[in-house]
Design a protein around this motif. Structure first.
Motif, PDB file in Angstrom:
ATOM      1  N   ALA A 419     -34.511  -5.850   1.455  1.00  0.00           N
ATOM      2  CA  ALA A 419     -34.669  -4.418   1.197  1.00  0.00           C
ATOM      3  C   ALA A 419     -33.787  -3.594   2.132  1.00  0.00           C
ATOM      4  CB  ALA A 419     -36.141  -4.028   1.372  1.00  0.00           C
ATOM      5  N   PHE A 420     -33.647  -4.048   3.371  1.00  0.00           N
ATOM      6  CA  PHE A 420     -32.804  -3.348   4.338  1.00  0.00           C
ATOM      7  C   PHE A 420     -31.344  -3.370   3.900  1.00  0.00           C
ATOM      8  CE2 PHE A 420     -29.988  -3.655   8.032  1.00  0.00           C
ATOM      9  CZ  PHE A 420     -30.275  -2.465   8.679  1.00  0.00           C
ATOM     10  N   VAL A 421     -30.862  -4.528   3.452  1.00  0.00           N
ATOM     11  CA  VAL A 421     -29.469  -4.664   3.025  1.00  0.00           C
ATOM     12  C   VAL A 421     -29.192  -3.808   1.792  1.00  0.00           C
ATOM     13  CG1 VAL A 421     -27.763  -6.279   2.094  1.00  0.00           C
ATOM     14  CG2 VAL A 421     -29.207  -6.965   4.023  1.00  0.00           C
ATOM     15  N   LEU A 422     -30.152  -3.789   0.852  1.00  0.00           N
ATOM     16  CA  LEU A 422     -29.957  -3.047  -0.391  1.00  0.00           C
ATOM     17  C   LEU A 422     -30.302  -1.575  -0.261  1.00  0.00           C
ATOM     18  CD1 LEU A 422     -31.455  -5.632  -2.923  1.00  0.00           C
ATOM     19  CD2 LEU A 422     -29.044  -5.203  -2.428  1.00  0.00           C
ATOM     20  N   LYS A 423     -30.819  -1.191   0.918  1.00  0.00           N
ATOM     21  CA  LYS A 423     -31.256   0.191   1.156  1.00  0.00           C
ATOM     22  C   LYS A 423     -32.296   0.618   0.115  1.00  0.00           C
ATOM     23  CE  LYS A 423     -27.055   1.715   3.510  1.00  0.00           C
ATOM     24  NZ  LYS A 423     -26.544   0.361   3.728  1.00  0.00           N
ATOM     25  N   ARG A 424     -33.262  -0.276  -0.099  1.00  0.00           N
ATOM     26  CA  ARG A 424     -34.361  -0.012  -1.024  1.00  0.00           C
ATOM     27  C   ARG A 424     -35.682  -0.185  -0.290  1.00  0.00           C
ATOM     28  NH1 ARG A 424     -33.472  -3.211  -6.733  1.00  0.00           N
ATOM     29  NH2 ARG A 424     -31.499  -2.272  -7.394  1.00  0.00           N
ATOM     30  N   PRO A 425     -36.746   0.424  -0.794  1.00  0.00           N
ATOM     31  CA  PRO A 425     -38.062   0.136  -0.215  1.00  0.00           C
ATOM     32  C   PRO A 425     -38.485  -1.295  -0.554  1.00  0.00           C
ATOM     33  CG  PRO A 425     -38.281   1.565  -2.129  1.00  0.00           C
ATOM     34  CD  PRO A 425     -36.811   1.473  -1.830  1.00  0.00           C
ATOM     35  N   VAL A 426     -39.307  -1.872   0.297  1.00  0.00           N
ATOM     36  CA  VAL A 426     -39.752  -3.255   0.094  1.00  0.00           C
ATOM     37  C   VAL A 426     -40.467  -3.403  -1.240  1.00  0.00           C
ATOM     38  CG1 VAL A 426     -41.208  -5.107   1.027  1.00  0.00           C
ATOM     39  CG2 VAL A 426     -39.923  -3.635   2.579  1.00  0.00           C
ATOM     40  N   SER A 427     -41.164  -2.355  -1.652  1.00  0.00           N
ATOM     41  CA  SER A 427     -41.940  -2.422  -2.891  1.00  0.00           C
ATOM     42  C   SER A 427     -41.072  -2.690  -4.111  1.00  0.00           C
ATOM     43  CB  SER A 427     -42.721  -1.115  -3.096  1.00  0.00           C
ATOM     44  OG  SER A 427     -41.828  -0.016  -3.133  1.00  0.00           O
ATOM     45  N   GLU A 428     -39.761  -2.396  -4.021  1.00  0.00           N
ATOM     46  CA  GLU A 428     -38.877  -2.599  -5.166  1.00  0.00           C
ATOM     47  C   GLU A 428     -38.271  -3.997  -5.215  1.00  0.00           C
ATOM     48  OE1 GLU A 428     -35.926   0.365  -5.791  1.00  0.00           O
ATOM     49  OE2 GLU A 428     -37.327   2.055  -5.612  1.00  0.00           O
ATOM     50  N   VAL A 429     -38.430  -4.775  -4.155  1.00  0.00           N
ATOM     51  CA  VAL A 429     -37.843  -6.116  -4.157  1.00  0.00           C
ATOM     52  C   VAL A 429     -38.902  -7.214  -4.148  1.00  0.00           C
ATOM     53  CG1 VAL A 429     -35.761  -5.335  -2.997  1.00  0.00           C
ATOM     54  CG2 VAL A 429     -37.652  -6.209  -1.627  1.00  0.00           C
ATOM     55  N   VAL A 430     -40.150  -6.865  -3.851  1.00  0.00           N
ATOM     56  CA  VAL A 430     -41.194  -7.877  -3.791  1.00  0.00           C
ATOM     57  C   VAL A 430     -41.673  -8.221  -5.196  1.00  0.00           C
ATOM     58  CG1 VAL A 430     -43.128  -6.252  -3.628  1.00  0.00           C
ATOM     59  CG2 VAL A 430     -43.344  -8.516  -2.619  1.00  0.00           C
ATOM     60  N   ASP A 431     -42.084  -9.455  -5.378  1.00  0.00           N
ATOM     61  CA  ASP A 431     -42.577  -9.901  -6.679  1.00  0.00           C
ATOM     62  C   ASP A 431     -43.452 -11.123  -6.468  1.00  0.00           C
ATOM     63  OD1 ASP A 431     -42.864  -9.905  -9.474  1.00  0.00           O
ATOM     64  OD2 ASP A 431     -40.759  -9.324  -9.719  1.00  0.00           O
ATOM     65  N   SER A 432     -43.984 -11.666  -7.558  1.00  0.00           N
ATOM     66  CA  SER A 432     -44.834 -12.853  -7.450  1.00  0.00           C
ATOM     67  C   SER A 432     -44.461 -13.847  -8.546  1.00  0.00           C
ATOM     68  CB  SER A 432     -46.315 -12.473  -7.579  1.00  0.00           C
ATOM     69  OG  SER A 432     -46.611 -12.027  -8.886  1.00  0.00           O
ATOM     70  N   GLY A 433     -45.027 -15.058  -8.443  1.00  0.00           N
ATOM     71  CA  GLY A 433     -44.831 -16.066  -9.475  1.00  0.00           C
ATOM     72  C   GLY A 433     -43.395 -16.533  -9.573  1.00  0.00           C
ATOM     73  N   PHE A 434     -42.966 -16.768 -10.810  1.00  0.00           N
ATOM     74  CA  PHE A 434     -41.601 -17.259 -11.039  1.00  0.00           C
ATOM     75  C   PHE A 434     -40.568 -16.287 -10.502  1.00  0.00           C
ATOM     76  CE2 PHE A 434     -43.913 -19.332 -14.622  1.00  0.00           C
ATOM     77  CZ  PHE A 434     -43.699 -20.639 -14.236  1.00  0.00           C
ATOM     78  N   ASP A 435     -40.822 -14.990 -10.643  1.00  0.00           N
ATOM     79  CA  ASP A 435     -39.847 -13.995 -10.209  1.00  0.00           C
ATOM     80  C   ASP A 435     -39.654 -14.003  -8.696  1.00  0.00           C
ATOM     81  OD1 ASP A 435     -39.302 -13.153 -12.763  1.00  0.00           O
ATOM     82  OD2 ASP A 435     -40.831 -11.588 -12.758  1.00  0.00           O
ATOM     83  N   LEU A 436     -40.705 -14.345  -7.955  1.00  0.00           N
ATOM     84  CA  LEU A 436     -40.547 -14.458  -6.508  1.00  0.00           C
ATOM     85  C   LEU A 436     -39.807 -15.743  -6.152  1.00  0.00           C
ATOM     86  CD1 LEU A 436     -41.115 -13.676  -3.549  1.00  0.00           C
ATOM     87  CD2 LEU A 436     -43.269 -14.915  -3.739  1.00  0.00           C
ATOM     88  N   ALA A 437     -40.243 -16.862  -6.730  1.00  0.00           N
ATOM     89  CA  ALA A 437     -39.709 -18.170  -6.335  1.00  0.00           C
ATOM     90  C   ALA A 437     -38.283 -18.394  -6.795  1.00  0.00           C
ATOM     91  CB  ALA A 437     -40.614 -19.278  -6.882  1.00  0.00           C
ATOM     92  N   PHE A 438     -37.931 -17.878  -7.975  1.00  0.00           N
ATOM     93  CA  PHE A 438     -36.626 -18.210  -8.546  1.00  0.00           C
ATOM     94  C   PHE A 438     -35.707 -17.000  -8.727  1.00  0.00           C
ATOM     95  CE2 PHE A 438     -39.616 -21.473 -10.096  1.00  0.00           C
ATOM     96  CZ  PHE A 438     -39.035 -22.584  -9.498  1.00  0.00           C
ATOM     97  N   VAL A 439     -36.159 -15.816  -8.340  1.00  0.00           N
ATOM     98  CA  VAL A 439     -35.304 -14.625  -8.447  1.00  0.00           C
ATOM     99  C   VAL A 439     -35.224 -13.882  -7.117  1.00  0.00           C
ATOM    100  CG1 VAL A 439     -34.925 -12.422  -9.608  1.00  0.00           C
ATOM    101  CG2 VAL A 439     -35.769 -14.372 -10.926  1.00  0.00           C
TER     102      VAL A 439
END
Length: 689
Positions: A419-439
């Motif tokens: 999130a720091f590198v992309l200058k985005r809030p953490v809430s926009e990069v966090v995810d769960s399941g397949f999207d967390l593990a493989f994206v």
């Protein structure tokens, strides 16, 4: 078990009394004074004699001379085992690590951290801990005790309550469905593991497979800007060509996708448009699936004797990797922001007022501990009778929950840097399941120096976490087969184990087609959902209210020793009231809030949802079917039949006779098909009654 004796151990033969095939021991040493039938030794004499010689081995082995005509050598057992028929864990560490590996799975890494963030951060640990104590641990302890007491798998264990034997069938069938798709996820991890052996990670940038929506950064579509003395709204190309500056809070971004997201969909999965479009088998995923099943088969070819050694690596090394990822993540810029979102000052105690938070905590505990899947009963059935299953249950449950919390720090520290590198809030990069593990997490790792190393470690960790759980699931299936066909398993354990793996591999091929991810999600949505909750509710109601909670406690005390009333007060409260109420509440909530399955924004066709319902109906339909069959086979009027089906069978009790004591002295041992050669040199002979 085969009947044999040791030369010169005459008094011990008398312990056998009347056995399953109608032989009884006669002491010829006192023949002149009359026939002395060794039938009624006291319980104290019997216990002490067998304990000195090793309970369970004396009946089949004696002091090294086995007179049984059945001399099959089973790799599943060894000379040091207490139970010579089924075998035991080589040592307690094998069992504990297998249980930890079974309980600690992919959900601890890709689901718990997201739930914590979503439900108030650190405040979520309050309902999570309470649900562990009130719902997770009581059911976990019950299943471990149940399997250890009778040394039986998840179907045969229902000798305790024949009317509910269909619950065990349901557990095994659901475990079979889960085993099919769970190893597909292991295959995904294998594919990404192999893909990490490149100087540049293939998902680190938009390469030839990407489309126009692929971008590593957000792209401005249009915004407001000041032109002269006027505020205009224009697309970004006009803004950039005229060297204008967008006004804050007026920027609209293009719908772009990270390279890791497009790589996951376009390259790894070759994902089709929906369940209707099956497409071809993705050959490299099929090979990874084959390799994953080969690993499982190799680890289990000797049953618990081989898998118990493999888990020393597969259960422990993920903690080493988590620690490495945490240390690396904590040194990155923005890591603190991620951790604060996870469990820091962003915690929201007011979230505890929402029922959804408590439901999420209870559901996560329930699924994370793997209760009601049959695996806990199967693994515990190989324990020695006097193993302290109480301390084991607490150790495994606490380890599982601490692992979830620990994994969250490793995940969110790296996502905070992303999130720091992309200058985005953490809430926009966090995810769960397949999207967390493989994206999301692979995307974050691709931005680190020496990214292939960190990617390799992460996917190797996922591989080990998945394999551990898969080992126990397949052991559940083979244990069930062993209980039903013990002689066949003794002779053909390796072919049967490999046959199960081959069969499940072919059944899983549908999950590595271009529509495979939709099938994985469909099976997970239906089979790993409320069906397990339904089985858990019936399990605890049957044991506590029909078999008898106090009776079950007395069974446990035969294994771990007498405990005070104060010790059992908490467990009685949970088993008799709190845990059943919580499970029913979660089950009702799951049914009320049930929604049609979707994968991302892709809806499932009507026939796909119908297939899902057919799968779960096929799993649970055995509960009433088996109950009806049991009632029809019973004798008497309908009430007498139901009553007889609600009583334990004649052969319910500890597996070995030396553990039965006075309470289970009436247990009927199943008849053996083969007769046995009996030595007479010791002074005993055997006569038919």
């Amino acid at each position: 078990m085969p009947i044999s004796s040791s030369w010169g151990s005459g008094p011990l033969i008398g312990l056998l009394g009347l056995d399953a095939v109608g032989w009884r021991a006669v002491d010829l040493r006192g023949w002149a004074g009359g026939v002395d039938v060794q039938r009624n030794l006291s319980q104290r004499e019997r216990a002490s004699g067998l304990e000195r010689s090793g309970c369970g081995r004396e009946e089949s082995q004696g002091s090294g001379k086995d007179f049984s005509l059945s001399n099959e050598k089973d790799a599943h057992t060894s000379d040091s085992d207490e139970n010579s028929d089924r075998g035991n864990w080589s040592n307690k560490a094998d069992y504990l690590l297998s249980m930890v590996g079974y309980a600690v799975g992919l959900g601890n890494v890709w689901r718990f951290p997201y739930l914590t963030y979503q439900n108030g951060g650190g405040a979520f640990l309050i309902p999570y801990t309470l649900m562990l104590a009130l719902a997770g641990l009581p059911l976990f302890f019950m299943e471990c005790s149940l399997g250890q007491f009778a040394s039986l798998g998840p179907i045969s264990i229902w000798r305790i309550l024949p009317l509910f034997q269909g619950v065990g069938v349901t557990m095994v069938i659901i475990s079979t469905f889960v085993a099919i798709y769970y190893n597909v996820i292991v295959a995904y991890a294998l594919y990404y593991l192999f893909a990490s052996f490149q100087k540049v990670l293939p998902w680190s940038d938009c390469f030839s497979w990407a489309d126009e929506f692929c971008s590593k950064t957000r792209l401005v579509n249009d915004c407001n800007a000041t032109l002269g003395e006027e505020i205009i709204h224009a697309n970004y190309s006009f803004i950039a060509s005229n060297n204008l500056t967008c006004i804050n809070d007026t920027i609209n971004y293009k719908p772009v996708q990270f390279p890791s997201e497009q790589y996951w969909n376009k390259v790894a999965l070759q994902r089709s448009s929906g369940l209707d479009e099956t497409g071809n088998i993705v050959w490299y995923l099929a090979l990874c699936l084959l390799l994953s099943w080969m690993i499982v088969g190799a680890a289990l070819f000797k049953g618990i004797k081989s898998s118990g050694k493999v888990v020393y690596f597969t259960a422990l090394f993920p903690y080493v990797i988590l620690l490495i990822l945490l240390v690396r993540g904590a040194t990155l810029e923005g890591a603190l922001d991620g951790i604060e979102y996870y469990i820091g000052k962003q915690s929201n105690i007011t979230k505890l007022m929402e029922a959804e938070v408590w439901k999420d905590a209870a559901t996560q505990i329930f699924y994370s501990l793997s209760v009601a899947w049959g695996g806990l009963v199967a693994l515990s059935s190989y324990n020695k009778f006097h193993n302290n299953c109480y301390s084991d249950a607490i150790f495994v449950c606490v380890t599982n929950c601490l692992t979830s919390v620990f994994a969250g720090f490793a995940i969110f520290s790296v996502l905070g840097h992303m999130a720091f590198v992309l200058k985005r809030p953490v809430s926009e990069v966090v995810d769960s399941g397949f999207d967390l593990a493989f994206v999301a997490y692979p995307e974050a790792l691709s931005k680190l120096p020496v990214s292939p190393l960190w990617s390799f470690l992460f996917f190797f960790m996922l591989l080990l976490l998945g394999l551990d759980s898969q080992f126990a699931t397949i052991e559940t299936l083979t244990t069930t087969i062993q209980d039903i066909y013990p002689k066949m398993m003794k002779k053909l354990r390796i072919p049967i184990t490999l046959g199960v793996c081959v069969l499940l591999f072919f059944l899983g091929l549908i999950c590595v087609t271009q529509a495979g991810i939709y099938w994985v999600n469909l099976i997970d949505h239906f089979c790993a959902g409320w069906g397990i909750l339904f089985a858990a509710v019936l399990e605890i109601i049957g044991i506590v209210y029909i078999y008898g909670g106090n009776r079950f406690i007395a069974d446990i005390e035969m294994m771990i020793g007498k405990k005070s009333c104060f010790f059992w007060m908490w467990w009685r409260m949970c088993w008799f009231f709190i845990t059943p109420v919580l499970l029913v509440a979660i089950l009702v909530w799951s049914l009320v809030t049930f929604s049609a399955p979707t994968y991302g924004s892709v809806p499932y066709p009507t026939w796909g949802t119908a297939v899902g319902w057919c799968m779960i109906i096929f799993c649970v339909i055995w509960i009433p079917i088996v109950a009806v069959v049991k009632i029809l086979k019973a004798e008497g009027n309908i009430f007498q039949r139901i009553a007889s089906c609600c009583r334990p069978t004649a052969n319910w009790g500890p597996y070995l006779e030396c553990h039965r004591g006075e309470r289970y002295s009436h247990v009927v041992t199943p008849k053996k098909e083969k007769e046995h050669e009996i030595p007479t040199v010791s002074g005993f002979t055997y006569i038919r009654e």
